[in-house]
Design an enzyme around this catalytic site. Structure first.
Site, PDB file in Angstrom:
ATOM      1  N   ILE A  17       0.819  -1.224   0.000  1.00  0.00           N
ATOM      2  CA  ILE A  17       0.000   0.000   0.000  1.00  0.00           C
ATOM      3  C   ILE A  17       0.851   1.272   0.000  1.00  0.00           C
ATOM      4  CG2 ILE A  17      -0.308   0.295   2.507  1.00  0.00           C
ATOM      5  CD1 ILE A  17      -3.356   0.676   1.853  1.00  0.00           C
ATOM      6  N   ASP A  40       1.611  -0.353   9.502  1.00  0.00           N
ATOM      7  CA  ASP A  40       1.881   0.911  10.206  1.00  0.00           C
ATOM      8  C   ASP A  40       3.374   1.253  10.108  1.00  0.00           C
ATOM      9  OD1 ASP A  40       1.450   3.102  11.823  1.00  0.00           O
ATOM     10  OD2 ASP A  40       1.033   1.967  13.646  1.00  0.00           O
TER      11      ASP A  40
HETATM   12  N1  AR6 Z   1       0.829  -3.036   2.329  1.00  0.00           N
HETATM   13  C1  AR6 Z   1      -0.374  -3.621   2.481  1.00  0.00           C
HETATM   14  N2  AR6 Z   1      -0.663  -4.456   3.493  1.00  0.00           N
HETATM   15  C2  AR6 Z   1       0.322  -4.707   4.387  1.00  0.00           C
HETATM   16  C3  AR6 Z   1       1.609  -4.129   4.311  1.00  0.00           C
HETATM   17  C4  AR6 Z   1       1.851  -3.253   3.220  1.00  0.00           C
HETATM   18  N3  AR6 Z   1       3.027  -2.653   3.053  1.00  0.00           N
HETATM   19  N4  AR6 Z   1       2.348  -4.596   5.368  1.00  0.00           N
HETATM   20  C5  AR6 Z   1       1.556  -5.442   6.060  1.00  0.00           C
HETATM   21  N5  AR6 Z   1       0.338  -5.518   5.471  1.00  0.00           N
HETATM   22  P1  AR6 Z   1      -1.088  -5.306  10.629  1.00  0.00           P
HETATM   23  P2  AR6 Z   1      -3.350  -4.930  12.493  1.00  0.00           P
HETATM   24  C6  AR6 Z   1      -0.847  -6.293   5.853  1.00  0.00           C
HETATM   25  O1  AR6 Z   1      -0.426  -6.228  11.594  1.00  0.00           O
HETATM   26  O2  AR6 Z   1      -3.640  -6.382  12.532  1.00  0.00           O
HETATM   27  C7  AR6 Z   1       0.916  -2.405  14.238  1.00  0.00           C
HETATM   28  O3  AR6 Z   1       2.012  -2.629  15.066  1.00  0.00           O
HETATM   29  C8  AR6 Z   1      -0.666  -7.496   6.746  1.00  0.00           C
HETATM   30  O4  AR6 Z   1      -0.155  -8.600   6.006  1.00  0.00           O
HETATM   31  O5  AR6 Z   1      -0.259  -4.293   9.950  1.00  0.00           O
HETATM   32  O6  AR6 Z   1      -4.514  -3.961  12.352  1.00  0.00           O
HETATM   33  C9  AR6 Z   1       0.072  -1.211  14.682  1.00  0.00           C
HETATM   34  O7  AR6 Z   1       0.863  -0.200  15.264  1.00  0.00           O
HETATM   35  C10 AR6 Z   1      -2.115  -7.726   7.186  1.00  0.00           C
HETATM   36  O8  AR6 Z   1      -2.826  -8.408   6.158  1.00  0.00           O
HETATM   37  O9  AR6 Z   1      -2.309  -4.492  11.332  1.00  0.00           O
HETATM   38  C11 AR6 Z   1      -0.869  -1.815  15.667  1.00  0.00           C
HETATM   39  O10 AR6 Z   1      -0.293  -1.888  16.953  1.00  0.00           O
HETATM   40  C12 AR6 Z   1      -2.677  -6.301   7.283  1.00  0.00           C
HETATM   41  O11 AR6 Z   1      -1.734  -5.470   6.595  1.00  0.00           O
HETATM   42  C13 AR6 Z   1      -1.105  -3.208  15.117  1.00  0.00           C
HETATM   43  O12 AR6 Z   1       0.036  -3.523  14.331  1.00  0.00           O
HETATM   44  C14 AR6 Z   1      -2.846  -5.759   8.689  1.00  0.00           C
HETATM   45  O13 AR6 Z   1      -1.800  -6.240   9.544  1.00  0.00           O
HETATM   46  C15 AR6 Z   1      -2.314  -3.262  14.211  1.00  0.00           C
HETATM   47  O14 AR6 Z   1      -2.566  -4.589  13.833  1.00  0.00           O
END
Ligand code: AR6
Length: 181
Positions: A17, A40
């Site tokens: 993203i 994030d």
């Molecule tokens: N582009 C698109 N999707 C992504 C990317 C990217 N570059 N990187 C990861 N994903 P998560 P949550 C996907 O863990 O569960 C953080 O520490 C990933 O594979 O990012 O809402 C925050 O600070 C998954 O499918 O978010 C919070 O503390 C999706 O994004 C916590 O994690 C969401 O995974 C939030 O956890």
């Protein structure tokens, strides 16, 4: 995969993203807006310190962002002009209001987008990484929340899901096919 809801295209793609050329990308943030791992971390790394500086100002003003709500900052060095930070629920088994909170993330992000004249927005799969929300369930909630919003509001040209891996993409594809849109 693509469909149309009223005037708005709803698109599912696989990808990172942080590379999307849209008016806004959504971030799966935490309540303190402190950055973290997952998407994030990737957004803060790619966007640079201007994003964290605005998060810090929001924290000073209102303490952060409650679960299910959303706030907007600059996109810093990202191709996207804005980041909409939304805080998904931590999965606690499904009986702690997780579904309503997750739907609220998408609704509030879209509401903020329309309010700011944003035409194109990309979402990751909120809550389905570190926060542990089962992706098949999360996909149905996400797509239904977006469909409901788009049926009631004009102004967005495109809502794009940018899904990081095959399993996540497959879950959203199945959910969209099941919705029959
Ligand atoms: N582009 C698109 N999707 C992504 C990317 C990217 N570059 N990187 C990861 N994903 P998560 P949550 C996907 O863990 O569960 C953080 O520490 C990933 O594979 O990012 O809402 C925050 O600070 C998954 O499918 O978010 C919070 O503390 C999706 O994004 C916590 O994690 C969401 O995974 C939030 O956890």
């Amino acid at each position: 995969m693509m469909t149309k809801i009223n005037q708005t295209s709803l698109v599912l793609i696989r990808g990172d993203i942080t590379r999307e050329q849209v008016d806004a990308i959504a971030n799966a943030a935490n309540e303190r807006l402190m950055g973290g791992g997952g998407v994030d971390g990737a957004i803060h790394r790619a966007g640079g310190p201007a994003i964290a500086a605005e998060c810090s100002a929001i924290r000073a003003k209102q303490g952060g962002c409650p679960t299910g709500q959303a706030v907007i900052t600059t996109g810093g060095n990202l191709p996207a002009k804005h980041v909409i930070h939304t805080v998904g629920p931590i999965w606690r088994g499904g009986t702690a209001g997780e579904a309503e909170l997750l739907a609220s993330c998408y609704r509030e992000s879209l509401r903020l987008a329309v309010e700011h004249g944003i035409k194109t927005i990309a979402f990751p799969s909120i809550s389905t990484g570190v926060y542990g929300y089962p992706v098949a369930q999360a996909a149905v909630i996400a797509l239904n929340a977006i469909r409901q919003f788009l049926k009631a509001h004009d102004g967005l040209d495109e809502v794009r899901f940018v899904l990081f891996d095959d399993a996540t993409y497959g879950a959203y594809e199945n959910a969209l096919l099941d919705m029959g849109v």
